[in-house]
Design a protein around this motif. Structure first.
Motif, PDB file in Angstrom:
ATOM      1  N   THR A 122       0.830  -1.208   0.000  1.00 42.97           N
ATOM      2  CA  THR A 122       0.000   0.000   0.000  1.00 42.97           C
ATOM      3  C   THR A 122       0.861   1.253   0.000  1.00 42.97           C
ATOM      4  O   THR A 122       0.482   2.262  -0.592  1.00 42.97           O
ATOM      5  N   LYS A 123       2.003   1.194   0.608  1.00 47.81           N
ATOM      6  CA  LYS A 123       2.924   2.337   0.595  1.00 47.81           C
ATOM      7  C   LYS A 123       3.460   2.576  -0.811  1.00 47.81           C
ATOM      8  O   LYS A 123       3.728   3.712  -1.199  1.00 47.81           O
ATOM      9  N   ALA A 124       3.581   1.481  -1.574  1.00 48.71           N
ATOM     10  CA  ALA A 124       4.070   1.590  -2.944  1.00 48.71           C
ATOM     11  C   ALA A 124       2.976   2.050  -3.899  1.00 48.71           C
ATOM     12  O   ALA A 124       3.222   2.189  -5.098  1.00 48.71           O
ATOM     13  N   GLY A 125       1.741   2.262  -3.397  1.00 48.52           N
ATOM     14  CA  GLY A 125       0.688   2.808  -4.224  1.00 48.52           C
ATOM     15  C   GLY A 125      -0.406   1.823  -4.606  1.00 48.52           C
ATOM     16  O   GLY A 125      -1.355   2.205  -5.290  1.00 48.52           O
ATOM     17  N   ARG A 126      -0.300   0.579  -4.186  1.00 46.77           N
ATOM     18  CA  ARG A 126      -1.338  -0.400  -4.518  1.00 46.77           C
ATOM     19  C   ARG A 126      -2.475  -0.299  -3.511  1.00 46.77           C
ATOM     20  O   ARG A 126      -2.301   0.178  -2.394  1.00 46.77           O
ATOM     21  N   LYS A 127      -3.652  -0.764  -3.902  1.00 45.63           N
ATOM     22  CA  LYS A 127      -4.833  -0.689  -3.050  1.00 45.63           C
ATOM     23  C   LYS A 127      -5.026  -2.018  -2.321  1.00 45.63           C
ATOM     24  O   LYS A 127      -4.723  -3.083  -2.851  1.00 45.63           O
ATOM     25  N   VAL A 128      -5.569  -1.937  -1.115  1.00 47.49           N
ATOM     26  CA  VAL A 128      -5.795  -3.108  -0.290  1.00 47.49           C
ATOM     27  C   VAL A 128      -6.739  -4.082  -0.998  1.00 47.49           C
ATOM     28  O   VAL A 128      -6.591  -5.301  -0.908  1.00 47.49           O
ATOM     29  N   GLU A 129      -7.717  -3.564  -1.737  1.00 44.20           N
ATOM     30  CA  GLU A 129      -8.703  -4.401  -2.399  1.00 44.20           C
ATOM     31  C   GLU A 129      -8.077  -5.347  -3.423  1.00 44.20           C
ATOM     32  O   GLU A 129      -8.648  -6.381  -3.766  1.00 44.20           O
ATOM     33  N   GLU A 130      -6.894  -5.023  -3.922  1.00 42.75           N
ATOM     34  CA  GLU A 130      -6.208  -5.871  -4.904  1.00 42.75           C
ATOM     35  C   GLU A 130      -5.820  -7.223  -4.296  1.00 42.75           C
ATOM     36  O   GLU A 130      -5.596  -8.191  -5.020  1.00 42.75           O
ATOM     37  N   PHE A 131      -5.734  -7.292  -2.987  1.00 39.97           N
ATOM     38  CA  PHE A 131      -5.238  -8.504  -2.320  1.00 39.97           C
ATOM     39  C   PHE A 131      -6.353  -9.338  -1.698  1.00 39.97           C
ATOM     40  O   PHE A 131      -6.096 -10.295  -0.992  1.00 39.97           O
ATOM     41  N   LEU A 132      -7.618  -8.972  -1.990  1.00 39.65           N
ATOM     42  CA  LEU A 132      -8.739  -9.748  -1.478  1.00 39.65           C
ATOM     43  C   LEU A 132      -8.706 -11.165  -1.993  1.00 39.65           C
ATOM     44  O   LEU A 132      -8.374 -11.429  -3.149  1.00 39.65           O
TER      45      LEU A 132
END
Length: 123
Positions: free
Chosen positions: A111-121
């Motif tokens: 998430t710090k690198a810019g990815r969203k939490v929802e991507e890892f569901l």
């Protein structure tokens, strides 16, 4: 250690000084802690015990403290059911997170690198 004395009245300062002098007298009369530990160890040995048997394994290095509630002591409180994981690390499938509590390091890095939490569901 510094104590802010500027807000104290003369009467409060006199009480503080008197109490500090009493405490200093008590502390000065005590024997050194190493000597007290040696006496306790000798008494335990004379009775046929070790310090570890009497106070637990950590007691040899530290003074005994009040026991904290753990699983083995019958921790009381609200029991929460197990929760299925909601998120999975794509780099290591064994690393999952339920979404409760603090975010795991692997997810925080993504998430710090810019990815969203929802991507890892987990689907």
């Amino acid at each position: 250690m510094s104590i802010d004395l500027s807000g104290l009245s003369a009467k409060e300062l006199a009480t503080l000084i008197r109490d500090a002098q009493k405490r200093k007298t008590v502390v000065a009369k005590r024997q050194p802690i190493a000597k007290a530990r040696a006496q306790v160890a000798a008494a335990a040995k004379k009775a046929g015990y070790t310090i570890e048997e009497l106070f637990g394994t950590a007691a040899a290095a530290k003074a005994p403290r009040a026991a904290k509630a753990t699983k083995s002591t019958g921790k009381t409180g609200r029991k929460l059911p197990k929760v299925a994981p909601k998120y999975r690390n794509p780099a290591n499938a064994e690393e999952t997170w339920t979404g409760r509590g603090k975010q795991p390091r692997w997810l925080a890095e993504y998430t710090k690198a810019g990815r969203k939490v929802e991507e890892f569901l987990i689907k």
